[in-house]
Enzyme design. Sequence first.
Site, short mmCIF file in Angstrom:
data_model
loop_
_atom_site.label_atom_id
_atom_site.label_comp_id
_atom_site.label_asym_id
_atom_site.label_seq_id
_atom_site.Cartn_x
_atom_site.Cartn_y
_atom_site.Cartn_z
N ARG A 36 0.79 -1.23 0.00
CA ARG A 36 0.00 0.00 0.00
C ARG A 36 0.82 1.28 0.00
O ARG A 36 0.53 2.19 -0.76
CB ARG A 36 -0.94 0.01 1.21
CG ARG A 36 -1.93 -1.12 1.23
CD ARG A 36 -2.83 -1.09 2.45
NE ARG A 36 -3.73 0.07 2.47
CZ ARG A 36 -4.66 0.26 3.39
NH1 ARG A 36 -4.81 -0.60 4.37
NH2 ARG A 36 -5.43 1.32 3.34
N HIS A 82 -8.59 -4.10 -6.86
CA HIS A 82 -8.24 -3.38 -5.63
C HIS A 82 -9.37 -3.48 -4.62
O HIS A 82 -10.34 -2.71 -4.66
CB HIS A 82 -7.97 -1.91 -5.98
CG HIS A 82 -7.21 -1.15 -4.92
ND1 HIS A 82 -5.92 -1.46 -4.55
CD2 HIS A 82 -7.57 -0.09 -4.15
CE1 HIS A 82 -5.51 -0.61 -3.62
NE2 HIS A 82 -6.50 0.22 -3.36
N TYR A 126 -19.62 12.42 -12.18
CA TYR A 126 -19.65 13.62 -13.01
C TYR A 126 -18.40 13.79 -13.87
O TYR A 126 -18.44 14.47 -14.88
CB TYR A 126 -19.81 14.87 -12.13
CG TYR A 126 -21.10 14.91 -11.35
CD1 TYR A 126 -22.32 14.89 -12.00
CD2 TYR A 126 -21.08 14.97 -9.96
CE1 TYR A 126 -23.52 14.93 -11.28
CE2 TYR A 126 -22.26 15.00 -9.23
CZ TYR A 126 -23.47 14.98 -9.90
OH TYR A 126 -24.64 15.01 -9.20
#
Length: 822
Positions: A36, A82, A126
């Site tokens: 990570r 993921h 969006y």
Amino acid sequence: MDSNNNVPVKGVTNVDINKEMREAYLQYSMSVIVGRALPDVRDGLKPVHRRVLFAQHELSNTHDKPYKKSARVVGDVIGKYHPHGDNAAYDTMVRMAQDFSLRYPLIDGQGNFGSIDGDSAAASRYTEVRMTRLAEELLADIEKETVAHGPNYDDSLEIPLVLPSKFPNLLVNGSSGIAVGMATNIPPHNLGEVCDGAIHLINNPECSIDELIERIPGPDFPTAGLIAGRAGILQAYKKGRGIITLKARTEIETKKDHEEIIVTELPYQVNKAKLIESIADLVKEKTVEGISDIRDESSREGMRVVIILKRGENASVVLNRLFKFTQLQVSFGIIMLAIDKSNQPVTFDLKSMLEAFVDHRRDVVTKRCIYELKKAQERAHILEGLKKALDNIDAVIATIKASKEANQAREALMDKFQFSERQAVAILEMRLQRLTGLEIQKIIDELDEIMKQVNWLKFVLADVKEIYKIIVGELEDIKKKYADKRRSEITGDMDDLEDEDLIADEPMVVTITNTGYIKRINTEEYRVQKRGGKGLKGMETREEDYVTDLFTASTKTQLLVFTDKGKVYWCKVHKLPLGNRTSKGKAIANVVQLAAGEKVKAILPVNEFSENKYVVMLTEKGIIKKTSLDAFANPRQAGIIALTTDLEDQLVAAKISDGQSDIFIATKEGMSIRFNEDDVRGMGRSARGVKGITLAKDDIVVGMQVIEKDTKDTLLMVTSKGYGKRSEVIEYRVQSRGGVGIITQKTTDKVGNVVGTLKVNAAQELILSTDQGQVIRMKISDISVLGRNTQGVRLINLDEKQEFVSGLAVVDDEDKAGEEIH
């Protein structure tokens, strides 16, 4: 029952909680480090970045295709590769699209992706994304078995463990992350410079880090700005860790009745809106004064923050305080930590980081060539079968027609013509149009081309130098396509937030009294008088106090303060209290931290600490020592040893020399000696020194001068009763060090003892000071040139209780430094 009288329970295992916690936390920490928080040194990506790019690659979401909804990409990332929240994946995508976060963005975003003011991006439903052309270079050839793959979180798919990466992305875009017990913070760099560094390393594997730094001079941040100094850069590149100072780029504009500070570039990762808010708070709290208004005039044309000052305020002074108290100036701690190819966290220097990339590219290009060779050989095998079939087309057609089914035809072709199974299948699948003369020639031409490719690939795989040539060619191509100009400018070193450019460069007279008071005075305070005058009233002194030292230096000069105990301290002239002729000044203990009982004996103005210059020191007992000037380059608040003296001896003079001059020493009883500086070898700071002059029983050294070759200066002798004279340097023959010397001044009750010597010329002026603070300034040309063995002329009228203690030659040219009498 075990030794602890615990009754065993079926299905339950007893464990040591301490051991279990240690092992569990170790596994967790390694998972965070590798999975990570830290980037891979080979492609410069953390797993989440790699998975975002790979998901887009699988979606064919390339720069030349229409944008796709961010939510669509996020869905693929978290659904296939993921197993974390959608916010984590989307935040990663947002940062990869921000041109103020990444030096070279890897995602082309359409819509609101946030701003440098800290505005959040619009929701993923969006916005739209696609990969940039440069990002596709990270994934190029991934389908050619160039990198290792591993299972995704549910073993349903294979995902790359590293990307092929045609350029050193870790250096180019940098990375930051906090793991368990470690962190990384790698700054971004200019793509063209990094490519040049990698190419130089490939062509010169034994090159030094300094050679690489010539091509990669420092980080290059997306928000531009200034990098103050190179020391932190060099430390980071050579040791893997370093701290650099980032400053905003500012301009000062002068309006009709006020000045304005214009900020056009900010340090990396500084939030503009919060910066403006913090400046406003400082003004409100009166930490920073002189600001009347702040306007943010930033637009698509670029950043422009206007700080409007009050009438009469000095913009440079205000700006200096803003640098000190706001994020217009920040520190960036470089930690070049990354995961190496063995999955271990390693701190890299610049060379080893580039070497890791080059090794990775060598493996990628080698595997790609092997893959392409295999495919080319397979295609050549098919073409050879087709060509053979066309050469025997009638027999081949007859064999096929005589067969009842396809499998029988394939077996017949293999038996009769020795075709391989793959060749036989290709022949059976061949369309009839391939039998035309033009198509037949195409097969022959293609086979020729394929064989050329096969031979070339075999040649490349047989020589690693050819592999490196390919890597260099690809790096040159990347540089040509994507490199741009450097944005961040690397400037000179900082000096603890004290921007000396804000200080006017002015000549000053510095005075020190017997009881340790110091001040600086503008030289204009002293008007020129005729020789023999009464002088002006100088420093106000108590009856037991008097001026012991007086010299000139620029406000920007670094002062080396030598004491009678042989120690040296540092101080900048502009830090001294500014006074006038009659002010007392400030206790030197408040400016320089002297040890108990120490007295200042010499102060040397230094503008540059050169290894080609020396500090020559002399004691009262005639012991002389020479030490390289650069040995005093590192200031220490508590001072350092410059000369080791005997208990009954003390330092009386220190001068700077070029190593090729003569040394002139004068004593209280009027004796002197001149010898070549080469007679004194260079020594370390703590050395004692050697004998410079042999003294009479009650005689002591009072002064020393450094005489350059072919000098036209004269030597000025000054006595305690205010007499003085100038003598030609040629009157003092060069002798051997350590002798008794020759007479330089007649000493009588009338003229007194010699208190100092000075090297002067007719273009200079002289400032004299008595032990009661009386000061006179005169032209050197008014002082007669006389022989050595004379008493001289009166320089200053003294009362019976007054004695002369100090003097100074003030140079007419303000760019030259003065010299003091000791």
